[in-house]
Write a protein that holds these residues in place. Sequence first.
Motif, PDB file in Angstrom:
ATOM      1  N   GLU A   1       9.082   0.633  -1.532  1.00 52.91           N
ATOM      2  CA  GLU A   1       9.509   1.507  -2.617  1.00 52.91           C
ATOM      3  C   GLU A   1       8.284   2.134  -3.294  1.00 52.91           C
ATOM      4  OE1 GLU A   1      12.540   2.231  -2.817  1.00 52.91           O
ATOM      5  OE2 GLU A   1      13.373   0.582  -1.619  1.00 52.91           O
ATOM      6  N   THR A   2       8.503   3.271  -3.933  1.00 54.15           N
ATOM      7  CA  THR A   2       7.433   3.974  -4.628  1.00 54.15           C
ATOM      8  C   THR A   2       7.705   3.931  -6.123  1.00 54.15           C
ATOM      9  OG1 THR A   2       7.247   5.478  -2.745  1.00 54.15           O
ATOM     10  CG2 THR A   2       6.184   6.168  -4.796  1.00 54.15           C
ATOM     11  N   THR A   3       6.803   3.303  -6.871  1.00 50.72           N
ATOM     12  CA  THR A   3       6.960   3.287  -8.328  1.00 50.72           C
ATOM     13  C   THR A   3       6.390   4.583  -8.926  1.00 50.72           C
ATOM     14  OG1 THR A   3       4.797   2.316  -8.765  1.00 50.72           O
ATOM     15  CG2 THR A   3       6.622   0.775  -8.354  1.00 50.72           C
ATOM     16  N   ILE A   4       6.699   4.811 -10.193  1.00 48.20           N
ATOM     17  CA  ILE A   4       6.120   5.971 -10.885  1.00 48.20           C
ATOM     18  C   ILE A   4       4.595   5.930 -10.776  1.00 48.20           C
ATOM     19  CG2 ILE A   4       5.835   7.127 -13.110  1.00 48.20           C
ATOM     20  CD1 ILE A   4       8.577   5.975 -13.924  1.00 48.20           C
ATOM     21  N   ALA A   5       4.029   4.737 -10.959  1.00 51.64           N
ATOM     22  CA  ALA A   5       2.569   4.609 -10.920  1.00 51.64           C
ATOM     23  C   ALA A   5       2.028   4.973  -9.534  1.00 51.64           C
ATOM     24  CB  ALA A   5       2.165   3.181 -11.298  1.00 51.64           C
ATOM     25  N   GLN A   6       2.698   4.502  -8.488  1.00 53.60           N
ATOM     26  CA  GLN A   6       2.234   4.821  -7.123  1.00 53.60           C
ATOM     27  C   GLN A   6       2.386   6.308  -6.827  1.00 53.60           C
ATOM     28  OE1 GLN A   6       4.732   1.707  -5.486  1.00 53.60           O
ATOM     29  NE2 GLN A   6       2.986   0.891  -4.358  1.00 53.60           N
ATOM     30  N   MET A   7       3.420   6.904  -7.397  1.00 52.97           N
ATOM     31  CA  MET A   7       3.626   8.338  -7.195  1.00 52.97           C
ATOM     32  C   MET A   7       2.484   9.141  -7.824  1.00 52.97           C
ATOM     33  SD  MET A   7       6.927  10.509  -8.447  1.00 52.97           S
ATOM     34  CE  MET A   7       6.444  10.653 -10.167  1.00 52.97           C
ATOM     35  N   LEU A   8       1.963   8.645  -8.967  1.00 51.17           N
ATOM     36  CA  LEU A   8       0.941   9.404  -9.695  1.00 51.17           C
ATOM     37  C   LEU A   8      -0.484   9.102  -9.235  1.00 51.17           C
ATOM     38  CD1 LEU A   8       2.412   9.218 -13.314  1.00 51.17           C
ATOM     39  CD2 LEU A   8       2.311  11.223 -11.811  1.00 51.17           C
ATOM     40  N   LYS A   9      -0.692   7.985  -8.559  1.00 51.30           N
ATOM     41  CA  LYS A   9      -2.067   7.614  -8.192  1.00 51.30           C
ATOM     42  C   LYS A   9      -2.785   8.681  -7.352  1.00 51.30           C
ATOM     43  CE  LYS A   9      -4.455   4.783  -9.101  1.00 51.30           C
ATOM     44  NZ  LYS A   9      -5.310   4.787 -10.354  1.00 51.30           N
ATOM     45  N   PRO A  10      -2.110   9.294  -6.373  1.00 49.48           N
ATOM     46  CA  PRO A  10      -2.831  10.317  -5.581  1.00 49.48           C
ATOM     47  C   PRO A  10      -3.296  11.512  -6.410  1.00 49.48           C
ATOM     48  CG  PRO A  10      -0.800   9.661  -4.478  1.00 49.48           C
ATOM     49  CD  PRO A  10      -0.762   9.062  -5.853  1.00 49.48           C
ATOM     50  N   LEU A  11      -2.734  11.693  -7.607  1.00 48.76           N
ATOM     51  CA  LEU A  11      -3.171  12.786  -8.472  1.00 48.76           C
ATOM     52  C   LEU A  11      -4.299  12.354  -9.410  1.00 48.76           C
ATOM     53  CD1 LEU A  11       0.251  14.418  -9.450  1.00 48.76           C
ATOM     54  CD2 LEU A  11      -1.177  14.831  -7.459  1.00 48.76           C
ATOM     55  N   GLY A  12      -4.798  11.148  -9.212  1.00 50.65           N
ATOM     56  CA  GLY A  12      -5.952  10.710  -9.998  1.00 50.65           C
ATOM     57  C   GLY A  12      -5.615  10.088 -11.338  1.00 50.65           C
TER      58      GLY A  12
END
Length: 494
Positions: free
Chosen positions: A135-146
Amino acid sequence: MRAHYEREHNRMNRELNRREFLKGIGLATAGAALYGCANPLRLAAKASKDRPPNFVVIFIDDMAYADVGPFGAKGYPTPNLDRMAAEGVRFTDFYAAASLCTPSRASLMTGCYPQRVGLPYVLGPNAKVGISDDETTIAQMLKPLGYATACYGKWHLGDHAEFLPTRHGFDEYFGLPYSNDMWPRHPENPQGYPDLPLVEGERVVAYDPDQTQLTTWYTERAVRFIEKNQDRPFFLYLPHSMVHVPLHVSDKFKGKSGKGLFADVVMEIDWSVGQILSTLTRLGVDKNTMVVFCSDNGPWLSYGDHAGSAGPLREGKGTTFDGGQREPTLFWWPGKIPAGRTCSEVASTMDVLPTIAGLTGAQLPQQKIDGKDIWPLLEGRPGAKSPHEAFFFYQGYALEAVRSGPWKLHFPHGYRTLGDGPRATGGIPAKYKQTKTDLALYNLETDIGEQHNVADQHPDVVERLQRLADAMRQDLGDEAKKMDGTGRRPSGRI
Ligand code: MG
């Protein structure tokens, strides 16, 4: 040395070119491309208008619909939440996707019904299951954007190391990995729980910590995190342990309400909200930060004067009546979210993830999610409607009710309710009794308390909601009909 500078110069140029390209194609992420790089650029970008927004999600435990001023609390002040409502938007029909802690948190973090991600039940200490690596959490979704990411508070998506926030997209974690009553001082089941760990990162730093300090500790860390990351985009998740029993409050707020311990604890939560808002304002990042305030489920009514009030709503935590799942919800973003509005469209905790994706250009999870981007509702776009044709109320894997527009249809199901005995006091709970409802249709616009069954007068509505439920049963199943559904994914498991 010179080669190093050339490499750095070329890399920054590539990033600037990429930023121009993204701008050219109109992507909101343009600024985000810069944030993985060197500090001078980060600082330069702080003032840039395409810097991606920050997000703060404040998630209260067991706070009920009418526990704060903007939703009708009386007798004690919540000035900071009043301010947040006056400067932002108040959602009157915002639902947690479950009436209990673990599944509700799963829905917020993944944008999915908890049944989809295999977490429809409350986890106890040392649970063998938790949030899946798939699963992808909000935090994991945002990590690639720094983004810098932190979680301070109650996690409750698994307490083994592989389930902790640090393994699911958060740079930092500090808090209780599950509920604060799952400890040897439980009023009814003291033998049932091991010592309660306080975790920093992935390390236990104390057992059975002083709970009077929890709200203060979480808040201080949150403020420090914002200060530390003011020059880059950040996602701060602040799931407070309060106002879940056992209630604890610091000396700052002990006795301050004059209305008892529960009100004192709410006032300390309000103070914490004020610390967050004033820190954002003081650092000048308020106009680039969206703050969400919500709760995971309704009041734990059996705790009497240690539980909140769902106001006009029926029942509370652990039930699929609105008292269990409709939450006091505020969104705040000065300059972006118009001040002082009320939105009565149906929305949910599951919508937070896709809304953040829409605002940042972050890539949505690969797997199916249930939430929708509700930015049109947040920005007050004229005529904006709920993106949900229906919202579904599950208990475990049983589909108990469905709402569409003002209509809510309950299927026959059991539920817990309090008897007529005296109200519990002092943190010792009363006993629930089990009862049941038949098929019942309510119009929540005219009957917010789900009191008047109008199924006989509206057979067409009943039929339409039955059809919506049948489609959902194909997808996520229904234990009551012995259906598994095809859209369920397994939880994580050790
Ligand atoms: Mg809860």
